[in-house]
Write a protein that holds these residues in place. Structure first.
Motif, PDB file in Angstrom:
ATOM      1  N   ALA A  75       9.192   0.341   7.246  1.00 55.95           N
ATOM      2  CA  ALA A  75       8.648   2.342   6.316  1.00 55.95           C
ATOM      3  C   ALA A  75       9.956   2.828   5.743  1.00 55.95           C
ATOM      4  N   VAL A  76      10.957   2.497   6.612  1.00 53.51           N
ATOM      5  CA  VAL A  76      12.849   2.762   5.484  1.00 53.51           C
ATOM      6  C   VAL A  76      12.466   2.471   4.287  1.00 53.51           C
ATOM      7  N   ALA A  77      12.021   1.192   3.908  1.00 56.03           N
ATOM      8  CA  ALA A  77      12.298   1.234   3.080  1.00 56.03           C
ATOM      9  C   ALA A  77      11.650   0.722   1.942  1.00 56.03           C
ATOM     10  N   SER A  78      10.088   1.462   2.549  1.00 57.94           N
ATOM     11  CA  SER A  78       9.275   1.829   1.258  1.00 57.94           C
ATOM     12  C   SER A  78       9.638   3.186   0.700  1.00 57.94           C
ATOM     13  N   VAL A  87      10.598   3.859  -3.297  1.00 58.97           N
ATOM     14  CA  VAL A  87      10.051   4.975  -3.353  1.00 58.97           C
ATOM     15  C   VAL A  87      10.774   6.213  -3.925  1.00 58.97           C
ATOM     16  N   GLY A  88      11.515   6.525  -3.408  1.00 61.93           N
ATOM     17  CA  GLY A  88      12.768   8.002  -3.784  1.00 61.93           C
ATOM     18  C   GLY A  88      13.479   6.913  -4.692  1.00 61.93           C
ATOM     19  N   GLY A  89      14.418   6.168  -4.339  1.00 61.68           N
ATOM     20  CA  GLY A  89      14.957   5.101  -5.362  1.00 61.68           C
ATOM     21  C   GLY A  89      14.089   5.846  -7.235  1.00 61.68           C
ATOM     22  N   TRP A  90      12.949   4.987  -7.049  1.00 59.51           N
ATOM     23  CA  TRP A  90      12.226   5.394  -8.518  1.00 59.51           C
ATOM     24  C   TRP A  90      11.597   6.306  -9.116  1.00 59.51           C
ATOM     25  N   VAL A  91      11.591   7.820  -8.198  1.00 58.70           N
ATOM     26  CA  VAL A  91      11.112   8.738  -8.169  1.00 58.70           C
ATOM     27  C   VAL A  91      12.810   9.155  -9.190  1.00 58.70           C
ATOM     28  N   TRP A  92      14.178   9.268  -8.512  1.00 61.72           N
ATOM     29  CA  TRP A  92      15.122   9.176  -8.971  1.00 61.72           C
ATOM     30  C   TRP A  92      15.585   8.518 -10.072  1.00 61.72           C
ATOM     31  N   TYR A  93      15.192   7.175 -10.581  1.00 64.96           N
ATOM     32  CA  TYR A  93      14.874   6.817 -11.686  1.00 64.96           C
ATOM     33  C   TYR A  93      14.378   7.622 -13.363  1.00 64.96           C
ATOM     34  N   ILE A 123       1.051  -1.136  -0.017  1.00 66.68           N
ATOM     35  CA  ILE A 123      -0.506  -0.286  -0.344  1.00 66.68           C
ATOM     36  C   ILE A 123       0.920   1.182   0.096  1.00 66.68           C
ATOM     37  N   SER A 124       1.579   1.462   0.540  1.00 67.51           N
ATOM     38  CA  SER A 124       2.594   2.710   0.734  1.00 67.51           C
ATOM     39  C   SER A 124       3.308   2.398  -0.383  1.00 67.51           C
ATOM     40  N   LEU A 125       4.234   1.528  -1.392  1.00 70.62           N
ATOM     41  CA  LEU A 125       4.555   1.710  -2.591  1.00 70.62           C
ATOM     42  C   LEU A 125       3.446   2.156  -3.521  1.00 70.62           C
TER      43      LEU A 125
END
Length: 205
Positions: free
Chosen positions: A185-188, A192-198, A142-144
């Motif tokens: 929570a930190v992993a999610s 998300v941050g890595g996906w935004v950067w990619y 859900i978080s992702l």
């Protein structure tokens, strides 16, 4: 004639019926004693009194099922802050596009979104399922999904869709991260941050 001295006169004693001695009364086989005790009402009463104590374990003493009233009370404790967050996000997104939110419009939007969010909170209480692995996996997804969808809508959709979807997506994202364990929570958030950067999307707008 005078009675002779030194001779005692014998008197007859009445016959007293003699019953069994106490030792003979109590001389009952052990198996027979056990059978009599089990059939007596005293044994039944004692068993009914001691059975709950024997069945009571440490888990039964510590774990008490929450009543419906407690669950509704917990729902209100959570719906107040998250409902306020939902309202604040809706006002901010309208201000972002220079739209003045009205009282009637906010009431209408809260009436549509709050019941759905209340159902989500009611059936996912943090004190009931948070320790379960499948529940943590569900919240992780859900978080992702909410985080990725929020950033995608902000970057790729028109302003009408942004104003309609982002308040609910942001609130669900915050709720999912809040429910997750710290590591999940930190992993999610990192994913998300890595996906935004990619993908080259922007976190702000």
């Amino acid at each position: 004639m005078a009675p002779k001295k030194g001779v005692k006169k014998q008197t007859s004693k009445p016959d007293i019926p003699t019953g069994p001695r106490p030792s003979e009364i109590l001389d009952i086989p052990e198996s027979e004693q056990r059978r009599l005790i089990q059939q007596s009402e005293l044994f039944k009463n004692a068993a009914s009194l001691t059975a709950p104590e024997l069945d009571r374990g440490p888990e039964a003493d510590s774990a008490k099922a929450a009543t419906l009233g407690d669950e509704i009370f917990n729902l209100f404790l959570l719906i107040i802050p998250f409902g306020s967050l939902l309202l604040m996000m809706d006002i901010l997104i309208h201000q972002q596009y220079t739209q003045t939110p009205t009282f009637k419009g906010e009431v209408s939007r809260m009436t549509e979104m709050l019941p759905i969010f209340a159902i989500l909170i009611f059936y996912t209480p943090p004190d009931r399922y948070k320790h379960l692995a499948f529940y943590q996996a569900f919240l992780f997804l859900i978080s992702l999904s909410a985080g990725g969808r929020l950033i995608w809508v902000v970057n790729k959709s028109n302003y009408l869709r942004v104003m309609r979807q982002t308040p609910a997506l942001a609130t669900v994202w915050v709720y999912a991260v809040w429910e997750l364990n710290l590591a999940a929570a930190v992993a999610s958030l990192v994913l998300v941050g890595g996906w935004v950067w990619y993908t080259g999307l922007k976190m702000v707008f």
